[in-house]
Design a protein around this motif. Structure first.
Motif, mmCIF file in Angstrom:
data_model
loop_
_atom_site.group_PDB
_atom_site.id
_atom_site.type_symbol
_atom_site.label_atom_id
_atom_site.label_comp_id
_atom_site.label_asym_id
_atom_site.label_seq_id
_atom_site.Cartn_x
_atom_site.Cartn_y
_atom_site.Cartn_z
ATOM 1 N N GLY A 85 5.216 -4.336 23.611
ATOM 2 C CA GLY A 85 3.954 -4.073 24.291
ATOM 3 C C GLY A 85 2.977 -5.224 24.172
ATOM 4 O O GLY A 85 2.272 -5.568 25.127
ATOM 5 N N ARG A 86 2.938 -5.848 22.991
ATOM 6 C CA ARG A 86 2.038 -6.992 22.800
ATOM 7 C C ARG A 86 2.502 -8.189 23.638
ATOM 8 O O ARG A 86 1.682 -8.936 24.174
ATOM 9 C CB ARG A 86 1.973 -7.359 21.317
ATOM 10 C CG ARG A 86 1.305 -6.276 20.481
ATOM 11 C CD ARG A 86 1.004 -6.739 19.075
ATOM 12 N NE ARG A 86 0.336 -5.677 18.341
ATOM 13 C CZ ARG A 86 -0.956 -5.385 18.444
ATOM 14 N NH1 ARG A 86 -1.720 -6.107 19.255
ATOM 15 N NH2 ARG A 86 -1.489 -4.405 17.764
ATOM 16 N N LEU A 103 6.834 0.254 25.166
ATOM 17 C CA LEU A 103 5.681 -0.619 24.969
ATOM 18 C C LEU A 103 4.650 -0.051 23.998
ATOM 19 O O LEU A 103 3.763 -0.778 23.548
ATOM 20 C CB LEU A 103 5.005 -0.915 26.316
ATOM 21 C CG LEU A 103 5.915 -1.539 27.386
ATOM 22 C CD1 LEU A 103 5.133 -1.798 28.660
ATOM 23 C CD2 LEU A 103 6.545 -2.830 26.881
ATOM 24 N N VAL A 104 4.724 1.253 23.698
ATOM 25 C CA VAL A 104 3.827 1.872 22.729
ATOM 26 C C VAL A 104 4.650 2.707 21.757
ATOM 27 O O VAL A 104 5.774 3.121 22.056
ATOM 28 C CB VAL A 104 2.757 2.761 23.401
ATOM 29 C CG1 VAL A 104 1.853 1.947 24.301
ATOM 30 C CG2 VAL A 104 3.405 3.903 24.174
ATOM 31 N N CYS A 105 4.049 2.973 20.604
ATOM 32 C CA CYS A 105 4.698 3.839 19.616
ATOM 33 C C CYS A 105 3.624 4.657 18.909
ATOM 34 O O CYS A 105 2.457 4.247 18.837
ATOM 35 C CB CYS A 105 5.513 3.026 18.619
ATOM 36 S SG CYS A 105 4.616 1.679 17.838
ATOM 37 N N ALA A 106 4.014 5.820 18.397
ATOM 38 C CA ALA A 106 3.081 6.722 17.727
ATOM 39 C C ALA A 106 2.841 6.263 16.293
ATOM 40 O O ALA A 106 3.741 5.752 15.627
ATOM 41 C CB ALA A 106 3.633 8.142 17.740
ATOM 42 N N CYS A 107 1.592 6.461 15.839
ATOM 43 C CA CYS A 107 1.237 6.080 14.468
ATOM 44 C C CYS A 107 1.453 7.217 13.472
ATOM 45 O O CYS A 107 1.398 7.014 12.265
ATOM 46 C CB CYS A 107 -0.223 5.639 14.401
ATOM 47 S SG CYS A 107 -0.602 4.180 15.374
ATOM 48 N N GLY A 108 1.640 8.450 13.985
ATOM 49 C CA GLY A 108 1.835 9.587 13.095
ATOM 50 C C GLY A 108 0.571 10.368 12.810
ATOM 51 O O GLY A 108 0.611 11.424 12.183
ATOM 52 N N ASP A 109 -0.589 9.865 13.249
ATOM 53 C CA ASP A 109 -1.863 10.564 13.041
ATOM 54 C C ASP A 109 -2.526 10.923 14.370
ATOM 55 O O ASP A 109 -3.737 11.097 14.438
ATOM 56 C CB ASP A 109 -2.804 9.700 12.198
ATOM 57 C CG ASP A 109 -3.067 8.326 12.822
ATOM 58 O OD1 ASP A 109 -2.487 8.052 13.891
ATOM 59 O OD2 ASP A 109 -3.848 7.549 12.234
ATOM 60 N N GLY A 110 -1.728 11.015 15.414
ATOM 61 C CA GLY A 110 -2.262 11.339 16.733
ATOM 62 C C GLY A 110 -2.640 10.123 17.541
ATOM 63 O O GLY A 110 -2.952 10.243 18.720
ATOM 64 N N ARG A 111 -2.620 8.942 16.912
ATOM 65 C CA ARG A 111 -2.948 7.714 17.622
ATOM 66 C C ARG A 111 -1.671 7.018 18.087
ATOM 67 O O ARG A 111 -0.579 7.286 17.604
ATOM 68 C CB ARG A 111 -3.755 6.775 16.728
ATOM 69 C CG ARG A 111 -5.099 7.339 16.290
ATOM 70 C CD ARG A 111 -5.869 6.308 15.479
ATOM 71 N NE ARG A 111 -5.114 5.888 14.297
ATOM 72 C CZ ARG A 111 -5.372 4.787 13.590
ATOM 73 N NH1 ARG A 111 -6.369 3.986 13.962
ATOM 74 N NH2 ARG A 111 -4.648 4.484 12.523
ATOM 75 N N VAL A 112 -1.836 6.101 19.031
ATOM 76 C CA VAL A 112 -0.719 5.277 19.485
ATOM 77 C C VAL A 112 -1.129 3.816 19.371
ATOM 78 O O VAL A 112 -2.317 3.481 19.329
ATOM 79 C CB VAL A 112 -0.331 5.609 20.948
ATOM 80 C CG1 VAL A 112 0.209 7.014 21.062
ATOM 81 C CG2 VAL A 112 -1.525 5.415 21.889
#
Length: 331
Positions: free
Chosen positions: A291-292, A276-285
């Protein structure tokens, strides 16, 4: 019939405990996060434990605090061995425990983080040996470090209380991954004499905030079965709702959802496991496409749930209530 027989007979005919659905079970060594969720079923108060080691101030939010003895007056709490503050607490020789009030959620989050300016942003006074005492707390206990015990991946710090102070107010609670407030059990209202009903139901201004928080939590707990049907628990649902607004890092998620960092980590792990979530590569998800879709489903379920609840309230009362909420939420 003897008194003992009467007691046994009474116990035999007492109502049975409510059968509850099993959520999860297993070997704690195989899933530490699941064990933490199980331990979270036990509600605790929230404290901030502080100390001064030379010129260095240390402090952290703690819910492992417990009383040990009255004579001598002993209390304890535990700290992770790997904590960057562990050696400071051991070397300081004294520590102070501030029991937080139910309006100090932000303080709990502040001291539950690694924010470098915790003591600049909080109001406090120096106590014995310079240990900070958090203003607005409902109790202070100033302690001399008496014993340190091994406790697995934690150290247990037993303190001898040298001075205490108690203030008016209600405690901040923490259970099942969220903050709570103390409230008289609804069943006790049945014992209120008829002549006292107006006093029991009339709210003072001082009680309004607590009642609003309590009502919000009761509705949230009542809605829990709908979350579970969609594979989400309360912390995960809060995270999904916040991520609907856009990508976010764990620290911001903790502030926005009023969850502890560990609860955010657990919730994100559960969401990631479900895709339901995935990493953005900059520490954010951020939310994935799935998930939406899940967030839209729970929002729709919540909409139907609230329509059903609000349908029990007179239209004029509901309109007035909405105006009050809008006024309270306006900056």
């Amino acid at each position: 019939m003897s008194q003992a027989s009467a007691n046994l007979s009474s116990e035999a005919t007492a109502p049975c405990a409510t059968a509850r659905a099993l959520i999860e079970a297993g070997d704690p060594a195989a899933d530490g996060r699941a064990l933490r969720r199980c331990l979270g079923q036990f509600p605790t108060g929230v404290t901030v434990v502080t100390a001064r080691n030379g010129e260095r101030l240390v402090g952290m939010a703690v819910n492992s605090f417990a009383a040990v003895s009255l004579a001598p007056p002993l209390v304890l709490w535990s700290i992770r061995r790997e904590s960057s503050s562990a050696q400071d607490f051991l070397q300081a020789g004294h520590y102070a425990v501030s029991v937080l009030a139910d309006d100090q959620v932000e303080l709990s989050q502040l001291f539950g983080s690694s924010h470098p300016e915790r003591f600049e942003r909080a109001r406090w006074q120096a106590g014995l040996q310079g240990a900070p005492l958090i203003e607005g707390a409902i109790a202070h206990l100033e302690c001399r470090l008496e014993q340190v015990h091994e406790g697995g991946d934690h150290l247990i710090l037993v303190g001898h209380v040298e001075r205490y102070a108690r203030f008016e107010g209600a405690p901040l609670l923490f259970t099942q991954g969220h903050y709570g407030v103390a409230q008289e059990h609804p069943a006790l209202a049945e014992a209120t004499p008829p002549g006292d009903q107006s006093a029991a139901t009339e709210l003072s201004d001082a009680e309004l905030l607590r009642q609003l928080i309590y009502a919000s939590q009761r509705l949230s707990l009542d809605f829990d079965s709908h979350r579970q049907a969609l594979g989400l628990d309360m912390p995960m649902s809060r995270l999904v709702n916040r991520l609907r607004e856009g990508a976010c890092d764990p620290a911001e998620l903790a502030r926005a959802t009023y969850l502890e960092p560990e609860e955010v980590a657990d919730g994100l792990a559960g969401l990631e496991q479900q895709g339901l979530v995935c990493a953005c590569g900059d520490g954010r998800v951020e939310l994935s496409t799935s998930g939406r879709e899940r967030q839209a489903a729970i929002a729709g379920s919540a909409n139907h749930y609230m329509k059903d609840k609000l349908g029990q309230i007179a239209e004029a009362d509901l309109a007035a209530f909405k105006r009050v909420l809008q006024a309270l939420g306006h900056d």
